[in-house]
Write an enzyme that holds these catalytic residues in place. Sequence first.
Site, PDB file in Angstrom:
ATOM      1  N   ASP A 188      -7.222   4.399  -4.264  1.00  0.00           N
ATOM      2  CA  ASP A 188      -7.654   3.956  -2.963  1.00  0.00           C
ATOM      3  C   ASP A 188      -8.387   5.186  -2.750  1.00  0.00           C
ATOM      4  O   ASP A 188      -8.583   5.872  -3.792  1.00  0.00           O
ATOM      5  CB  ASP A 188      -6.606   3.942  -2.387  1.00  0.00           C
ATOM      6  CG  ASP A 188      -7.645   3.719  -0.938  1.00  0.00           C
ATOM      7  OD1 ASP A 188      -7.613   2.305  -0.497  1.00  0.00           O
ATOM      8  OD2 ASP A 188      -7.423   3.883   0.548  1.00  0.00           O
ATOM      9  N   LYS A 233       1.206  -0.901   0.002  1.00  0.00           N
ATOM     10  CA  LYS A 233       0.472   0.142   0.409  1.00  0.00           C
ATOM     11  C   LYS A 233       0.861   0.962  -0.005  1.00  0.00           C
ATOM     12  O   LYS A 233       2.046   1.304   0.554  1.00  0.00           O
ATOM     13  CB  LYS A 233      -0.923  -0.065   1.072  1.00  0.00           C
ATOM     14  CG  LYS A 233      -1.952   1.072   1.319  1.00  0.00           C
ATOM     15  CD  LYS A 233      -3.080   0.105   0.580  1.00  0.00           C
ATOM     16  CE  LYS A 233      -4.936   0.981   0.081  1.00  0.00           C
ATOM     17  NZ  LYS A 233      -5.548   0.242  -0.106  1.00  0.00           N
TER      18      LYS A 233
END
Length: 444
Positions: free
Chosen positions: A165, A125
């Site tokens: 995201d 991430k």
Amino acid sequence: MSYVNTLMEKIVQRNPNEPEFLQAAREVLESLEPVIERHPEYVDAGLFERIVEPERQIIFRVPWVDDKGEVQVNRGFRVEFSSAIGPYKGGLRLHPSVNLSIIKFLGFEQIFKNSLTGLPIGGGKGGSDFDPKGKSDAEVMRFCQSFMTELYRHIGADTDVPAGDIGVGGREIGYMFGQYKRIVNRYEGVLTGKGLTWGGSLARTEATGYGLVYFVDEMLKTRGESFAGKRVVVSGSGNVAIYAAQKVKELGGEVVAMSDSNGYFVDEKGVNLDTIRLLKEVQRKRCKDYLAMHDHASYFEGCDDIWTVPCDIALPCATQNEINEQSARTLVANGCIAVAEGANMPSTPEAVKVFLDNKVLFGPGKAANAGGVAVSALEMSQNSMRYSWTFEEVDAKLKDIMVNIHKKAYEAANDYGFSGNLVVGANIAGFLKVADAMYSHGIV
Ligand code: NDP
Ligand code: 2IT
């Protein structure tokens, strides 16, 4: 002291200022106790100590020039958590709250989520504390180009494949892809969520929201229920929320409330999704503006109270820890029968306990929102084949994957004596595949 408690103490000592990461790590490790009993060889191989330590953490300076000609500096992150079953894979978040703890919690969750999809993707991430809100397109472009000018050296189609995201959608992926391609002089599937004319997959935009609703449909079936006639509250009004709401409507449910970080609105006639898409996807406006087009609706400042709106099904699709114990109790008192997490870790541990204790059907994020990354992996497959599937083909694969994730989590829960507990089931099922790969690779 139990093995997990001792390990948790070490993790707390090593990462003292990372509350979100510690929350995610504790939740997973505690539910793996029964696996530890069955697999002492994993303890001997230090597998649990290794899995909670990212393989690589990159933190970098992102300088850019705003429209006034002033220099701005943000902090960029990429946490490459686990490559045991495939290249690091996971989104990039652009939000002022972003810090190492948040990126590590998201990267850690991503390991098990990606494993559950059944596709060959590791966990990672990234993101930055840059706030895209109120910035011009030119400012967002300059930020994205600067961000990629450092990130490019760490990623690649077979190494690490970022995606969107919070705060990262088609516009940002476009600017980042353009800069990557320019620097490396290669046209490769290094990012997912790309535009449809330059390597993107059909149905990626819809995938997380649609997948969430396919997953809930499976949960409901275990109790002979369906979406037909159900009142649904969806928090957030971004990518995940919009397409979850669309699929809920298609399956016969009614979405009565949605939100953003300023507040929420209630529309008892059912949320008009064309309006929301126009406001959010085209005009980049606020939920408050819904009222100007639908004056029968009501708007409330602050997003926490959205959970006081009575509903049968709650779909938190905004951000971490948005449902606390009190909100969970209110949902239960109002007769909510199912909660599934479109966002990552939107329910606090206390809230999850309330849902489980009250036999509310509960779909944890790493299972319920895995549809987005699953279609990202399908985008990677299509890029490798230099071929593209139709919307219907991708959507059918997505549905199949979500049905399978539910089945795996449900069966693992049964197998380990936690019947009906998809939190434990998803953690165990996601973990076992990664653990088997790590064990085979030796101490690395
Ligand atoms: P978007 O940026 O498209 O939308 C985010 C939405 O959540 C907006 O309505 C935003 O409101 C709201 N929100 C963001 N931060 C906060 C906050 N701190 N408090 C209250 N509301 C907030 O993001 P996505 O829809 O892509 O992501 C939503 C969630 O889903 C995240 O948890 C993400 O990690 C998760 N997720 C996303 C996937 C994807 O494919 N995109 C896949 C799996 C999970 P505002 O506009 O006011 O900021
Ligand atoms: O949390 C998530 O799974 C995402 N933001 C999507 C990641 C991806 O690589 O598509």
